[in-house]
Design a protein around this motif. Sequence first.
Motif, PDB file in Angstrom:
ATOM      1  N   GLU A   1       4.934   8.609  -0.649  1.00  0.00           N
ATOM      2  CA  GLU A   1       4.973   7.182  -0.350  1.00  0.00           C
ATOM      3  C   GLU A   1       4.154   6.399  -1.367  1.00  0.00           C
ATOM      4  O   GLU A   1       4.553   5.310  -1.809  1.00  0.00           O
ATOM      5  CB  GLU A   1       4.428   6.938   1.057  1.00  0.00           C
ATOM      6  CG  GLU A   1       4.563   5.494   1.522  1.00  0.00           C
ATOM      7  CD  GLU A   1       4.083   5.314   2.952  1.00  0.00           C
ATOM      8  OE1 GLU A   1       3.784   4.172   3.331  1.00  0.00           O
ATOM      9  OE2 GLU A   1       3.996   6.332   3.691  1.00  0.00           O
ATOM     10  N   THR A   2       3.007   6.959  -1.773  1.00  0.00           N
ATOM     11  CA  THR A   2       2.158   6.293  -2.761  1.00  0.00           C
ATOM     12  C   THR A   2       2.863   6.188  -4.103  1.00  0.00           C
ATOM     13  O   THR A   2       2.753   5.166  -4.796  1.00  0.00           O
ATOM     14  CB  THR A   2       0.831   7.063  -2.922  1.00  0.00           C
ATOM     15  OG1 THR A   2       0.134   7.058  -1.673  1.00  0.00           O
ATOM     16  CG2 THR A   2      -0.054   6.426  -3.980  1.00  0.00           C
ATOM     17  N   GLU A  52      -5.063   1.849  -1.786  1.00  0.00           N
ATOM     18  CA  GLU A  52      -3.657   2.233  -1.616  1.00  0.00           C
ATOM     19  C   GLU A  52      -3.176   3.130  -2.747  1.00  0.00           C
ATOM     20  O   GLU A  52      -2.293   3.971  -2.554  1.00  0.00           O
ATOM     21  CB  GLU A  52      -2.776   0.989  -1.537  1.00  0.00           C
ATOM     22  CG  GLU A  52      -2.933   0.212  -0.241  1.00  0.00           C
ATOM     23  CD  GLU A  52      -2.143  -1.082  -0.259  1.00  0.00           C
ATOM     24  OE1 GLU A  52      -1.642  -1.476   0.801  1.00  0.00           O
ATOM     25  OE2 GLU A  52      -2.015  -1.691  -1.343  1.00  0.00           O
ATOM     26  N   MET A  69      -0.739  -3.600  -5.045  1.00  0.00           N
ATOM     27  CA  MET A  69      -1.474  -2.489  -4.435  1.00  0.00           C
ATOM     28  C   MET A  69      -2.961  -2.672  -4.677  1.00  0.00           C
ATOM     29  O   MET A  69      -3.375  -3.016  -5.788  1.00  0.00           O
ATOM     30  CB  MET A  69      -1.045  -1.139  -5.044  1.00  0.00           C
ATOM     31  CG  MET A  69       0.365  -0.708  -4.729  1.00  0.00           C
ATOM     32  SD  MET A  69       0.735   0.917  -5.493  1.00  0.00           S
ATOM     33  CE  MET A  69      -0.220   2.022  -4.444  1.00  0.00           C
ATOM     34  N   LYS A 110       5.335   3.325  -3.878  1.00  0.00           N
ATOM     35  CA  LYS A 110       4.639   2.037  -3.944  1.00  0.00           C
ATOM     36  C   LYS A 110       4.160   1.754  -5.357  1.00  0.00           C
ATOM     37  O   LYS A 110       4.196   0.608  -5.823  1.00  0.00           O
ATOM     38  CB  LYS A 110       3.459   2.024  -2.978  1.00  0.00           C
ATOM     39  CG  LYS A 110       3.844   1.962  -1.506  1.00  0.00           C
ATOM     40  CD  LYS A 110       2.601   1.934  -0.637  1.00  0.00           C
ATOM     41  CE  LYS A 110       2.954   1.836   0.840  1.00  0.00           C
ATOM     42  NZ  LYS A 110       1.731   1.839   1.688  1.00  0.00           N
ATOM     43  N   THR A 111       3.704   2.798  -6.034  1.00  0.00           N
ATOM     44  CA  THR A 111       3.195   2.614  -7.400  1.00  0.00           C
ATOM     45  C   THR A 111       4.305   2.167  -8.334  1.00  0.00           C
ATOM     46  O   THR A 111       4.107   1.311  -9.209  1.00  0.00           O
ATOM     47  CB  THR A 111       2.567   3.928  -7.909  1.00  0.00           C
ATOM     48  OG1 THR A 111       1.516   4.330  -7.026  1.00  0.00           O
ATOM     49  CG2 THR A 111       2.001   3.749  -9.307  1.00  0.00           C
ATOM     50  N   LYS A 147       6.996   0.500  -7.470  1.00  0.00           N
ATOM     51  CA  LYS A 147       7.278  -0.899  -7.145  1.00  0.00           C
ATOM     52  C   LYS A 147       6.190  -1.819  -7.679  1.00  0.00           C
ATOM     53  O   LYS A 147       6.462  -2.944  -8.118  1.00  0.00           O
ATOM     54  CB  LYS A 147       7.414  -1.071  -5.633  1.00  0.00           C
ATOM     55  CG  LYS A 147       8.676  -0.432  -5.063  1.00  0.00           C
ATOM     56  CD  LYS A 147       8.791  -0.686  -3.576  1.00  0.00           C
ATOM     57  CE  LYS A 147      10.077  -0.072  -3.015  1.00  0.00           C
ATOM     58  NZ  LYS A 147      10.217  -0.305  -1.555  1.00  0.00           N
ATOM     59  N   ASN A 148       4.950  -1.360  -7.650  1.00  0.00           N
ATOM     60  CA  ASN A 148       3.841  -2.147  -8.195  1.00  0.00           C
ATOM     61  C   ASN A 148       4.005  -2.353  -9.695  1.00  0.00           C
ATOM     62  O   ASN A 148       3.784  -3.450 -10.221  1.00  0.00           O
ATOM     63  CB  ASN A 148       2.517  -1.446  -7.893  1.00  0.00           C
ATOM     64  CG  ASN A 148       1.323  -2.145  -8.502  1.00  0.00           C
ATOM     65  OD1 ASN A 148       0.741  -1.670  -9.477  1.00  0.00           O
ATOM     66  ND2 ASN A 148       0.933  -3.273  -7.937  1.00  0.00           N
TER      67      ASN A 148
END
Length: 249
Positions: free
Chosen positions: A99-100, A118, A114, A103-104, A106-107
């Motif tokens: 999941e991280t 996070e 983030m 997110k990374t 997308k960041n």
Amino acid sequence: MLRKVKDVADLAGVSIRTLHHYDRIGLLSPASETKAGYRLYSDEDLDRLQQILFFRELGFSLQKIGDILDSPTFDRRQALGLQQKALIEKRERLGLMIETIGKTIKNMEGELDMNEKEKFEGFGFGDNPYEEEARRRWGDGPVDGANEKVQSLGAKGREQLGQQMDGLFQKLAGMRKKDPHSEEVQQAIGEWHDFLNGMGHIYSPDAFRGLGRMYVEDERFTKNMDRYGEGFASFMADAMGIRADHLQD
């Protein structure tokens, strides 16, 4: 039902070489052999292999696994329960890491922000796995003594120590195709033993031999050692075992 080694290897997803190694070190010896010398594994052998693979997945060394499975107090049902719990925790941690990563990405693409916390969700490697293994095998004394010695040296001293260790490994790696019984190799392995003994703890012959075995039984160590040359970990294990035998004579 009895199964040949190839059938067991295919069933468990391991190599025939791995099964031969387990047999050689006494971790998993098949129930019987054919007249032609083929190993035959029983259902009980398969149960033991399953336990070995579960423990390996959780980071246990082969030596530790053998100690656990051969203990008169070993309870397979209890072990399965503990392994299940540990693997569920590992699955949850890996899920967080996946999941991280998402997110990374997308960041990086500007889709979300983030914070620092996070960015590291799912990580939890706080303890050094090499140190943990040493503590499990020999207790806190050798590790704490070595840590205190290293910390007392200061930055420059630690750098010099690392260079000395690297020099010894390079010297020994250059000998890895020679007979580990030879005087030249044993003199060099003696220098390695002396180096370790100068780190705040005296390695007994058994402890020195055990460290050598760890080089080949724990794939983390094998990978690290073999950066100096293919087969270096195995060579070191053999040479250290021979020195330990001589010291005990």
